[in-house]
Motif scaffolding. Structure first.
Motif, PDB file in Angstrom:
ATOM      1  N   LEU A  40      71.543  41.138  89.790  1.00 23.96           N
ATOM      2  CA  LEU A  40      71.510  40.737  91.199  1.00 23.96           C
ATOM      3  C   LEU A  40      72.825  41.178  91.836  1.00 23.96           C
ATOM      4  N   LEU A  41      72.756  42.203  92.684  1.00 17.11           N
ATOM      5  CA  LEU A  41      73.962  42.815  93.231  1.00 17.11           C
ATOM      6  C   LEU A  41      74.374  42.238  94.569  1.00 17.11           C
ATOM      7  N   VAL A  42      73.409  41.925  95.405  1.00 15.93           N
ATOM      8  CA  VAL A  42      73.658  41.508  96.789  1.00 15.93           C
ATOM      9  C   VAL A  42      72.667  40.410  97.146  1.00 15.93           C
ATOM     10  N   LEU A  43      73.124  39.397  97.882  1.00 16.95           N
ATOM     11  CA  LEU A  43      72.244  38.397  98.484  1.00 16.95           C
ATOM     12  C   LEU A  43      72.856  38.018  99.833  1.00 16.95           C
ATOM     13  N   ASN A  44      72.229  38.520 100.894  1.00 16.63           N
ATOM     14  CA  ASN A  44      72.747  38.321 102.254  1.00 16.63           C
ATOM     15  C   ASN A  44      71.778  37.483 103.072  1.00 16.63           C
ATOM     16  N   GLU A  45      72.328  36.696 103.976  1.00 15.48           N
ATOM     17  CA  GLU A  45      71.535  35.986 104.978  1.00 15.48           C
ATOM     18  C   GLU A  45      71.967  36.507 106.352  1.00 15.48           C
ATOM     19  N   ASP A  46      71.002  36.999 107.123  1.00 14.78           N
ATOM     20  CA  ASP A  46      71.295  37.622 108.417  1.00 14.78           C
ATOM     21  C   ASP A  46      70.532  36.924 109.533  1.00 14.78           C
ATOM     22  N   ILE A  47      71.217  36.675 110.631  1.00 15.50           N
ATOM     23  CA  ILE A  47      70.590  36.215 111.876  1.00 15.50           C
ATOM     24  C   ILE A  47      70.816  37.326 112.888  1.00 15.50           C
ATOM     25  N   VAL A  48      69.705  37.861 113.430  1.00 14.41           N
ATOM     26  CA  VAL A  48      69.757  39.061 114.260  1.00 14.41           C
ATOM     27  C   VAL A  48      69.250  38.744 115.662  1.00 14.41           C
ATOM     28  N   PRO A  68      61.781  37.199 105.163  1.00 10.30           N
ATOM     29  CA  PRO A  68      61.999  36.580 106.481  1.00 10.30           C
ATOM     30  C   PRO A  68      61.865  35.058 106.423  1.00 10.30           C
ATOM     31  N   LEU A  69      62.692  34.387 107.206  1.00 14.33           N
ATOM     32  CA  LEU A  69      62.644  32.928 107.301  1.00 14.33           C
ATOM     33  C   LEU A  69      62.159  32.461 108.670  1.00 14.33           C
ATOM     34  N   SER A  70      62.490  33.188 109.723  1.00 11.40           N
ATOM     35  CA  SER A  70      61.987  32.885 111.066  1.00 11.40           C
ATOM     36  C   SER A  70      62.041  34.154 111.892  1.00 11.40           C
ATOM     37  N   GLY A  71      61.166  34.232 112.898  1.00 11.93           N
ATOM     38  CA  GLY A  71      61.075  35.455 113.673  1.00 11.93           C
ATOM     39  C   GLY A  71      60.420  36.556 112.858  1.00 11.93           C
ATOM     40  N   SER A  72      60.629  37.808 113.254  1.00 13.85           N
ATOM     41  CA  SER A  72      60.004  38.930 112.561  1.00 13.85           C
ATOM     42  C   SER A  72      60.981  40.089 112.431  1.00 13.85           C
ATOM     43  N   VAL A  73      60.709  40.941 111.445  1.00 10.91           N
ATOM     44  CA  VAL A  73      61.532  42.108 111.148  1.00 10.91           C
ATOM     45  C   VAL A  73      60.622  43.327 111.127  1.00 10.91           C
ATOM     46  N   ARG A 113      65.755  35.488 111.441  1.00 15.64           N
ATOM     47  CA  ARG A 113      66.622  35.143 110.311  1.00 15.64           C
ATOM     48  C   ARG A 113      65.916  35.550 109.031  1.00 15.64           C
ATOM     49  N   HIS A 114      66.632  36.229 108.165  1.00 15.73           N
ATOM     50  CA  HIS A 114      66.049  36.630 106.889  1.00 15.73           C
ATOM     51  C   HIS A 114      67.132  36.648 105.815  1.00 15.73           C
ATOM     52  N   VAL A 115      66.695  36.596 104.574  1.00 13.81           N
ATOM     53  CA  VAL A 115      67.586  36.871 103.447  1.00 13.81           C
ATOM     54  C   VAL A 115      67.133  38.172 102.811  1.00 13.81           C
TER      55      VAL A 115
END
Length: 231
Positions: A40-48, A68-73, A113-115
């Motif tokens: 596991l190299l990276v684990l990011n949480e982003d709010i865009v 994705p956690l909320s909204g859409s990508v 928001r997604h991880v």
């Protein structure tokens, strides 16, 4: 042994359209004690912000999964894949020998928001590929739902590494996960709070786990997690 890393100990980055948190080293965030964990190299949480996101950029030799956690990508890449992902979707982008992709928030009004996590692949320079699966809340509630594995059938994503990744919505019951000898685990809390072997974790917290034969997950209310069973 369990080592807890609290949400407020993560690396961070913020600009006009992005609020990001980094569980492991990423970009300008440097921390020698947080340079990945097993594969596991990276684990990011982003709010865009609405209408913004990550314009086309390259990757190679990494397995990239977005949750994705909320909204859409909106995902587009050089294999021709184009998908809009929302809660319940998980995608796997195999960067392989090289891929160019973008991830944008297609909404003009809503934040998303997604991880996202990156896994080191077993084989280098594989053919780039893309896949997506959808997992209903019922499949994750009070159980560990397999979302990616090297031997996955069509119900989960097939990943090029000896890693099994689970998602779960932990209610008031208890969930047990057995760890084979010499296996490690990483638990990341997406929302809510729960105990892992009696250690309390809250949203954004993560736990390195090794040398244990099993994990017991319990929540007083409801919590959502991802669990990585690692080499």
């Amino acid at each position: 042994m369990m080592e807890i890393h609290r949400s407020d100990e993560r690396g961070s980055f913020r600009n006009a359209w992005l609020d990001a948190r980094f569980s492991f080293e990423f970009g300008s965030y440097r921390n020698a004690s947080r340079s990945g964990y097993s594969d596991l190299l990276v684990l990011n949480e982003d709010i865009v912000a609405p209408g913004m996101g990550f314009a086309a950029h390259p990757h190679d030799n990494v397995e990239v999964l977005s949750f994705p956690l909320s909204g859409s990508v909106e995902h587009r890449d050089s294999t021709g894949a184009r998908e809009v992902l929302a809660y319940g979707d998980v995608h796997l982008m195999r960067a392989g020998s090289g891929i160019v992709h973008s991830e944008m928030n297609p909404s003009p009004t809503e934040y998303e928001r997604h991880v996202q996590w990156w896994i080191r692949p077993t084989h280098r320079d594989a053919r780039p590929a893309y896949a997506k699966r959808h997992f209903l809340p019922e499949a994750k509630r009070d159980r560990l739902c397999l979302i990616a594995a090297p031997d996955a059938d069509e119900s989960a994503l097939r990943i090029d590494q000896d890693v099994r990744i689970y998602a779960s919505i932990v209610g008031r019951g208890a969930i047990r996960h057995a760890l084979a000898p010499a296996r490690r685990a990483y638990v990341h809390v997406l929302r809510g709070a729960l105990s892992v072997n009696d250690e309390l974790l809250r949203s954004g917290d993560g736990a390195h786990i090794e040398g244990l034969s099993s994990l017991m997950l319990q929540a007083d209310d409801e919590a959502e997690i991802v669990l990585f069973d690692l080499r």
